[in-house]
Design a protein around this motif. Structure first.
Motif, PDB file in Angstrom:
ATOM      1  N   GLU A  54      51.248  39.750  42.642  1.00 12.59           N
ATOM      2  CA  GLU A  54      50.314  38.707  43.104  1.00 12.59           C
ATOM      3  C   GLU A  54      48.953  39.274  43.269  1.00 12.59           C
ATOM      4  OE1 GLU A  54      50.650  35.603  43.759  1.00 12.59           O
ATOM      5  OE2 GLU A  54      52.730  35.392  43.130  1.00 12.59           O
ATOM      6  N   GLU A  55      48.907  40.640  43.588  1.00 10.16           N
ATOM      7  CA  GLU A  55      47.809  41.213  43.742  1.00 10.16           C
ATOM      8  C   GLU A  55      46.913  41.529  42.448  1.00 10.16           C
ATOM      9  OE1 GLU A  55      47.803  45.382  44.835  1.00 10.16           O
ATOM     10  OE2 GLU A  55      45.758  45.267  45.688  1.00 10.16           O
ATOM     11  N   GLU A  56      47.783  41.875  41.346  1.00  8.36           N
ATOM     12  CA  GLU A  56      47.413  41.796  39.851  1.00  8.36           C
ATOM     13  C   GLU A  56      46.764  40.502  39.315  1.00  8.36           C
ATOM     14  OE1 GLU A  56      50.251  43.738  37.714  1.00  8.36           O
ATOM     15  OE2 GLU A  56      49.884  45.756  38.312  1.00  8.36           O
ATOM     16  N   LYS A  57      47.985  39.369  39.665  1.00  7.76           N
ATOM     17  CA  LYS A  57      47.295  38.168  39.380  1.00  7.76           C
ATOM     18  C   LYS A  57      45.819  37.762  39.992  1.00  7.76           C
ATOM     19  CE  LYS A  57      48.956  33.334  39.044  1.00  7.76           C
ATOM     20  NZ  LYS A  57      47.702  32.801  39.545  1.00  7.76           N
ATOM     21  N   ALA A  58      45.772  38.022  41.449  1.00 11.60           N
ATOM     22  CA  ALA A  58      44.413  37.653  42.131  1.00 11.60           C
ATOM     23  C   ALA A  58      43.234  38.332  41.478  1.00 11.60           C
ATOM     24  CB  ALA A  58      44.670  38.067  43.376  1.00 11.60           C
ATOM     25  N   ILE A  59      43.388  39.715  41.049  1.00 13.69           N
ATOM     26  CA  ILE A  59      42.462  40.429  40.393  1.00 13.69           C
ATOM     27  C   ILE A  59      42.204  39.747  39.058  1.00 13.69           C
ATOM     28  CG2 ILE A  59      41.846  42.670  39.386  1.00 13.69           C
ATOM     29  CD1 ILE A  59      43.586  43.875  41.738  1.00 13.69           C
ATOM     30  N   ILE A  71      28.490  36.192  35.700  1.00 11.58           N
ATOM     31  CA  ILE A  71      27.852  36.956  36.689  1.00 11.58           C
ATOM     32  C   ILE A  71      27.777  38.327  36.550  1.00 11.58           C
ATOM     33  CG2 ILE A  71      28.153  37.708  39.185  1.00 11.58           C
ATOM     34  CD1 ILE A  71      29.761  35.072  39.702  1.00 11.58           C
ATOM     35  N   CYS A  72      28.659  38.990  35.793  1.00 15.82           N
ATOM     36  CA  CYS A  72      28.572  40.286  35.160  1.00 15.82           C
ATOM     37  C   CYS A  72      28.914  40.480  33.816  1.00 15.82           C
ATOM     38  CB  CYS A  72      29.482  41.269  36.167  1.00 15.82           C
ATOM     39  SG  CYS A  72      29.366  41.106  37.769  1.00 15.82           S
ATOM     40  N   LYS A  73      28.549  41.602  33.227  1.00 18.29           N
ATOM     41  CA  LYS A  73      28.860  41.753  31.777  1.00 18.29           C
ATOM     42  C   LYS A  73      30.401  41.906  31.585  1.00 18.29           C
ATOM     43  CE  LYS A  73      24.826  44.666  31.169  1.00 18.29           C
ATOM     44  NZ  LYS A  73      24.351  46.044  30.832  1.00 18.29           N
ATOM     45  N   SER A  74      30.917  41.615  30.507  1.00 17.36           N
ATOM     46  CA  SER A  74      32.602  41.755  30.216  1.00 17.36           C
ATOM     47  C   SER A  74      33.079  43.207  30.698  1.00 17.36           C
ATOM     48  CB  SER A  74      32.865  41.259  28.849  1.00 17.36           C
ATOM     49  OG  SER A  74      32.330  39.773  28.458  1.00 17.36           O
ATOM     50  N   PRO A  75      34.184  43.210  31.374  1.00 12.71           N
ATOM     51  CA  PRO A  75      34.768  44.214  31.687  1.00 12.71           C
ATOM     52  C   PRO A  75      35.439  45.083  30.423  1.00 12.71           C
ATOM     53  CG  PRO A  75      36.228  42.738  32.104  1.00 12.71           C
ATOM     54  CD  PRO A  75      34.988  42.027  31.538  1.00 12.71           C
ATOM     55  N   LYS A  76      35.420  46.470  30.604  1.00 14.45           N
ATOM     56  CA  LYS A  76      35.862  47.172  29.335  1.00 14.45           C
ATOM     57  C   LYS A  76      37.284  46.887  29.317  1.00 14.45           C
ATOM     58  CE  LYS A  76      32.659  51.112  30.314  1.00 14.45           C
ATOM     59  NZ  LYS A  76      32.530  52.594  30.708  1.00 14.45           N
ATOM     60  N   ASN A  77      38.033  46.767  30.243  1.00 10.88           N
ATOM     61  CA  ASN A  77      39.321  46.312  30.258  1.00 10.88           C
ATOM     62  C   ASN A  77      39.376  44.845  30.525  1.00 10.88           C
ATOM     63  OD1 ASN A  77      40.092  49.009  29.604  1.00 10.88           O
ATOM     64  ND2 ASN A  77      40.135  49.472  31.769  1.00 10.88           N
ATOM     65  N   LYS A  78      40.854  44.455  30.837  1.00 11.60           N
ATOM     66  CA  LYS A  78      40.932  43.005  31.003  1.00 11.60           C
ATOM     67  C   LYS A  78      40.275  42.562  32.262  1.00 11.60           C
ATOM     68  CE  LYS A  78      44.847  42.392  28.217  1.00 11.60           C
ATOM     69  NZ  LYS A  78      46.570  42.022  28.228  1.00 11.60           N
ATOM     70  N   TYR A  80      37.611  43.915  35.791  1.00  8.47           N
ATOM     71  CA  TYR A  80      36.829  44.780  36.320  1.00  8.47           C
ATOM     72  C   TYR A  80      37.355  45.649  37.476  1.00  8.47           C
ATOM     73  CZ  TYR A  80      33.492  41.009  34.597  1.00  8.47           C
ATOM     74  OH  TYR A  80      32.767  40.238  33.732  1.00  8.47           O
ATOM     75  N   SER A  81      36.599  46.739  37.255  1.00 10.12           N
ATOM     76  CA  SER A  81      37.095  47.969  38.205  1.00 10.12           C
ATOM     77  C   SER A  81      35.987  47.860  39.236  1.00 10.12           C
ATOM     78  CB  SER A  81      36.859  49.443  37.672  1.00 10.12           C
ATOM     79  OG  SER A  81      35.599  49.378  36.924  1.00 10.12           O
ATOM     80  N   ASP A  82      36.383  48.525  40.578  1.00 12.38           N
ATOM     81  CA  ASP A  82      35.438  48.725  41.523  1.00 12.38           C
ATOM     82  C   ASP A  82      34.186  49.181  41.092  1.00 12.38           C
ATOM     83  OD1 ASP A  82      37.471  47.653  43.115  1.00 12.38           O
ATOM     84  OD2 ASP A  82      38.032  49.565  43.841  1.00 12.38           O
ATOM     85  N   THR A  83      33.916  50.129  40.139  1.00  4.75           N
ATOM     86  CA  THR A  83      32.918  50.575  39.896  1.00  4.75           C
ATOM     87  C   THR A  83      31.812  49.597  38.974  1.00  4.75           C
ATOM     88  OG1 THR A  83      33.677  52.807  39.596  1.00  4.75           O
ATOM     89  CG2 THR A  83      31.574  52.657  38.231  1.00  4.75           C
TER      90      THR A  83
END
Length: 304
Positions: A54-59, A71-78, A80-83
């Motif tokens: 459920e946590e992964e689904k929310a993320i 809002i942000c550029k596309s993430p490197k992975n699927k 967004y990381s905290d950084t």
């Protein structure tokens, strides 16, 4: 003597049986505890697995919303990381860096819409905010887009974005459907229509408080009372301009009377509209050890 030997053997057998019973009871107790602990550990593993899922689904949902809005550029992975989230500054992102997002489509496509651009901007005579100082004419979308393309840094990009919002075709959207109730602006819009019709009303004011259009909608209604007393040509022109206004005035009821001085009196009730800001629903997911998962939602925020 034989009886004593037999009695001793019976006592030893009875004692051995007692040890055997105790051993069986001990083994049963150990087995029962082991089964209970195994079941407990299995339930904990299953529960923690469901929590992580459920946590992964929310993320993933958060990441999809951020990426699709722009809002942000596309993430490197699927996701967004905290950084990546901490480094994200929406004001410093250029449209070319968020292709296909809602923000990019608004600034690139909707802002350049020729049909919306054809609607004249209603502004005071001393309003020069959309006048290009180089040409002394109203900014074209190409000129606005050029200003945006050469902007550098969050301050310049924010200023260029605001200029596009107020001077391109986007300006028509809040004129047609405002985001808040503003009786003064509503009356000013009606008065502008009356001026275009060469007619001046005796009085002009809203007829009541705003109210929701429907329970499940963010649309709201502002009731408007309208009285027109003029010759047939002027009355027709006033109604024509109201009908073709960029802002919707929905006439719900009307009475028409002919007066003795060859004029028409129209008494009408109408509705104007505005929308309240739309927010993403916030969902709270509750997971229990009994394999019961409930999801409750409201409209006060985002996915939780």
């Amino acid at each position: 003597m034989a009886k004593e030997i037999t009695l001793t053997k019976n006592l030893k057998i009875t004692e051995a049986q007692q040890y055997m019973i105790l051993a069986v009871l001990g083994a049963s107790l150990v087995l029962g505890v082991s089964i209970a602990l195994t079941k407990r550990f299995t339930n904990q593993i299953s529960f923690n697995t469901r929590v992580i899922m459920e946590e992964e689904k929310a993320i993933a949902d958060y990441s999809n919303v951020i990426r699709e809005i722009g809002i942000c550029k596309s993430p490197k992975n699927k996701t967004y990381s905290d950084t990546e989230l901490q480094a994200c500054d929406p004001a410093s992102i250029e449209v070319s860096e968020i292709p296909g997002s809602l923000r990019a489509n608004i600034l690139e496509n909707l802002a350049a819409n020729s049909s919306l651009s054809s609607v004249p901007k209603i502004a005071s005579s001393n309003d020069t905010s959309c006048i290009n100082p180089e040409t002394n004419k109203t900014y074209t979308y190409e000129e606005l887009n050029k200003i945006y393309d050469v902007a550098v840094g969050s301050d310049e990009l924010t200023a260029a974005s605001n200029l596009i919002k107020s001077c391109s075709a986007l300006r028509v959207i809040p004129d047609a459907l405002p985001a808040f109730s503003n009786n003064e602006a509503l009356m000013a819009s009606l008065n502008k229509l009356f001026i275009l019709s060469n007619w001046e009303p005796e009085a002009l004011s809203p007829s009541g408080e705003s109210e929701p259009y429907a329970d499940d909608s963010n649309m709201n209604v502002i009731p408007v009372g309208l009285t027109i007393k003029a010759d047939s040509g002027t009355t027709k022109q006033v109604l024509y301009n109201i009908e073709h206004s960029i802002r919707e005035f929905d006439i719900t009821s009307a009475t028409i009377e002919w007066s003795g001085d060859n004029s028409i009196v129209v008494e009408a009730s109408a509705r104007a509209y505005y929308v309240t800001p739309t927010t993403l629903p916030r969902y709270t997911t509750v997971i229990t050890e009994n394999n019961v998962t409930s999801r409750n939602g409201n409209s006060s925020g985002e996915n939780e």
